[in-house]
Write a protein that holds these residues in place. Structure first.
Motif, PDB file in Angstrom:
ATOM      1  N   SER A 157      48.618  37.185  46.189  1.00  0.00           N
ATOM      2  CA  SER A 157      47.378  36.651  45.629  1.00  0.00           C
ATOM      3  C   SER A 157      46.162  37.439  46.111  1.00  0.00           C
ATOM      4  O   SER A 157      45.235  37.709  45.339  1.00  0.00           O
ATOM      5  N   LEU A 158      46.153  37.823  47.384  1.00  0.00           N
ATOM      6  CA  LEU A 158      45.035  38.614  47.902  1.00  0.00           C
ATOM      7  C   LEU A 158      45.033  40.014  47.315  1.00  0.00           C
ATOM      8  O   LEU A 158      43.970  40.562  46.994  1.00  0.00           O
ATOM      9  N   ASN A 159      46.212  40.600  47.150  1.00  0.00           N
ATOM     10  CA  ASN A 159      46.294  41.917  46.539  1.00  0.00           C
ATOM     11  C   ASN A 159      45.847  41.881  45.077  1.00  0.00           C
ATOM     12  O   ASN A 159      45.227  42.825  44.576  1.00  0.00           O
ATOM     13  N   LEU A 160      46.159  40.776  44.408  1.00  0.00           N
ATOM     14  CA  LEU A 160      45.699  40.593  43.031  1.00  0.00           C
ATOM     15  C   LEU A 160      44.176  40.564  42.973  1.00  0.00           C
ATOM     16  O   LEU A 160      43.558  41.181  42.097  1.00  0.00           O
ATOM     17  N   PHE A 161      43.570  39.884  43.934  1.00  0.00           N
ATOM     18  CA  PHE A 161      42.104  39.835  43.996  1.00  0.00           C
ATOM     19  C   PHE A 161      41.535  41.235  44.211  1.00  0.00           C
ATOM     20  O   PHE A 161      40.595  41.658  43.526  1.00  0.00           O
ATOM     21  N   LEU A 162      42.094  41.972  45.176  1.00  0.00           N
ATOM     22  CA  LEU A 162      41.602  43.320  45.465  1.00  0.00           C
ATOM     23  C   LEU A 162      41.792  44.249  44.271  1.00  0.00           C
ATOM     24  O   LEU A 162      40.936  45.094  43.980  1.00  0.00           O
ATOM     25  N   TYR A 163      42.906  44.092  43.570  1.00  0.00           N
ATOM     26  CA  TYR A 163      43.173  44.939  42.410  1.00  0.00           C
ATOM     27  C   TYR A 163      42.167  44.670  41.289  1.00  0.00           C
ATOM     28  O   TYR A 163      41.632  45.593  40.677  1.00  0.00           O
ATOM     29  N   GLU A 164      41.889  43.398  41.025  1.00  0.00           N
ATOM     30  CA  GLU A 164      40.910  43.051  39.990  1.00  0.00           C
ATOM     31  C   GLU A 164      39.528  43.546  40.385  1.00  0.00           C
ATOM     32  O   GLU A 164      38.765  44.053  39.548  1.00  0.00           O
ATOM     33  N   LEU A 165      39.203  43.412  41.664  1.00  0.00           N
ATOM     34  CA  LEU A 165      37.910  43.887  42.156  1.00  0.00           C
ATOM     35  C   LEU A 165      37.801  45.403  41.977  1.00  0.00           C
ATOM     36  O   LEU A 165      36.736  45.924  41.625  1.00  0.00           O
ATOM     37  N   LYS A 166      38.906  46.095  42.207  1.00  0.00           N
ATOM     38  CA  LYS A 166      38.921  47.553  42.040  1.00  0.00           C
ATOM     39  C   LYS A 166      38.629  47.931  40.586  1.00  0.00           C
ATOM     40  O   LYS A 166      37.873  48.874  40.318  1.00  0.00           O
ATOM     41  N   LEU A 167      39.213  47.199  39.627  1.00  0.00           N
ATOM     42  CA  LEU A 167      38.975  47.482  38.218  1.00  0.00           C
ATOM     43  C   LEU A 167      37.511  47.252  37.845  1.00  0.00           C
ATOM     44  O   LEU A 167      36.907  48.043  37.115  1.00  0.00           O
ATOM     45  N   ILE A 168      36.948  46.154  38.350  1.00  0.00           N
ATOM     46  CA  ILE A 168      35.540  45.857  38.082  1.00  0.00           C
ATOM     47  C   ILE A 168      34.649  46.920  38.706  1.00  0.00           C
ATOM     48  O   ILE A 168      33.696  47.412  38.087  1.00  0.00           O
ATOM     49  N   TYR A 169      34.984  47.299  39.929  1.00  0.00           N
ATOM     50  CA  TYR A 169      34.229  48.319  40.647  1.00  0.00           C
ATOM     51  C   TYR A 169      34.211  49.625  39.855  1.00  0.00           C
ATOM     52  O   TYR A 169      33.173  50.267  39.697  1.00  0.00           O
TER      53      TYR A 169
END
Length: 294
Positions: A157-169
């Motif tokens: 779940s935390l990796n999913l958050f970081l991955y989505e944040l990376k896409l937005i970034y």
């Protein structure tokens, strides 16, 4: 409230190094005095409006606005309007290093060394996806406080958050010049090489050679930027992968030792126990027992 949440001691959090809050009613109790942020914070506005000064920039945040607040930022909460509701997740530097060693997530380390805030006004679909991930992480975090929750579920779940944040970034910083110091760039290069080769290459000399520098200099720079030594990061990457492989009971110990480039099962077992306090068989038994009792 925001100040206290951002600067909370994350060693006390249910998952060491990370904490998350869904604030449905913001009762402001802090003054207008500036403070230094002690953790990286990612704030997403659900409703209402808040004006924050970060470094020398005024940030006017309203519904669907996302802002990444770097560690060691000078922050001032100026004004809160309407009914402010928000999501807030905070990460320690130690968590950043530990959880950005996978190849697909190494870019996320940019967030943890970036000195300037990143603001994005999300589209409705982006907001809905990210808010759902916030809720998922929050729910799992609450469960972790009550039960011995599956670490793999929390990690995903935390990796999913970081991955989505990376896409937005990547989307919202495309028009912004991203600059890092030479040392920061070197650490990012090291983490990238590590994320590719950690299964086979267990020594600092290989990574220093790949970057055309000495092992001593690489260790000095990595320690300065991340707070961890090159050796500690290599061990962290190996142990993290070994745990995942051990949790798949179809993998034999011999297969895991071979995949992780250990000369024998015995050497792998000694290494694993030295850095986890458990032998591979003990760790697998604990995992199986936890799975059965869920």
């Amino acid at each position: 409230m925001i100040k206290n949440l951002i600067n909370a001691n994350l060693l006390d959090a249910s998952s060491e190094g990370v904490d998350i809050h869904i604030i449905k009613r913001y009762d402001r109790i802090e003054s207008d005095e500036p403070f230094i942020t002690e953790n990286l914070a990612v704030l997403l506005i659900r409703s209402g409006n808040v004006i924050i000064k970060l470094q020398e920039l005024i940030q006017n945040l309203s519904a669907r606005d996302l802002i990444v607040i770097p560690k060691d930022s000078i922050c001032t909460i100026f004004e809160v309007r309407e009914k402010l509701q928000l999501y807030l997740i905070t990460f320690s530097s130690e968590f950043a290093v530990k959880n950005c060693l996978k190849q697909e997530l190494v870019d996320s380390f940019y967030f943890f060394i970036r000195k300037e805030p990143l603001k994005a006004s999300l589209e409705e679909k982006e907001y809905q996806v990210l808010s759902l991930i916030y809720k998922l992480v929050h729910y799992i975090n609450l469960e972790a406080k009550r039960t011995d929750i599956d670490e793999e579920l929390y990690r995903i779940s935390l990796n999913l958050f970081l991955y989505e944040l990376k896409l937005i970034y990547a989307k919202y910083s495309s028009d912004t010049a991203i600059s890092f110091t030479r040392k920061e760039n070197l650490v990012i290069q090291f983490l990238t090489v590590l994320s590719i080769h950690y299964k086979k290459q267990h020594h600092a000399k290989f990574y220093a050679g790949a970057l055309f520098i000495t092992s001593k200099y690489l260790n000095k720079v990595v320690k300065e930027v991340t707070g961890s030594s090159v050796k500690a990061l290599i061990i962290e990457a190996i142990i993290s992968e070994a745990k995942i492989l051990l949790e798949d009971t179809q993998n034999t110990f011999a297969e895991i030792a071979e995949e992780m480039e250990f000369a024998s099962v015995s050497i792998f077992s000694i290494f694993f126990k030295k850095h986890t306090s458990y032998s591979p068989s003990e760790y697998r038994a604990i995992f199986i027992d936890r799975y059965k009792n869920r």
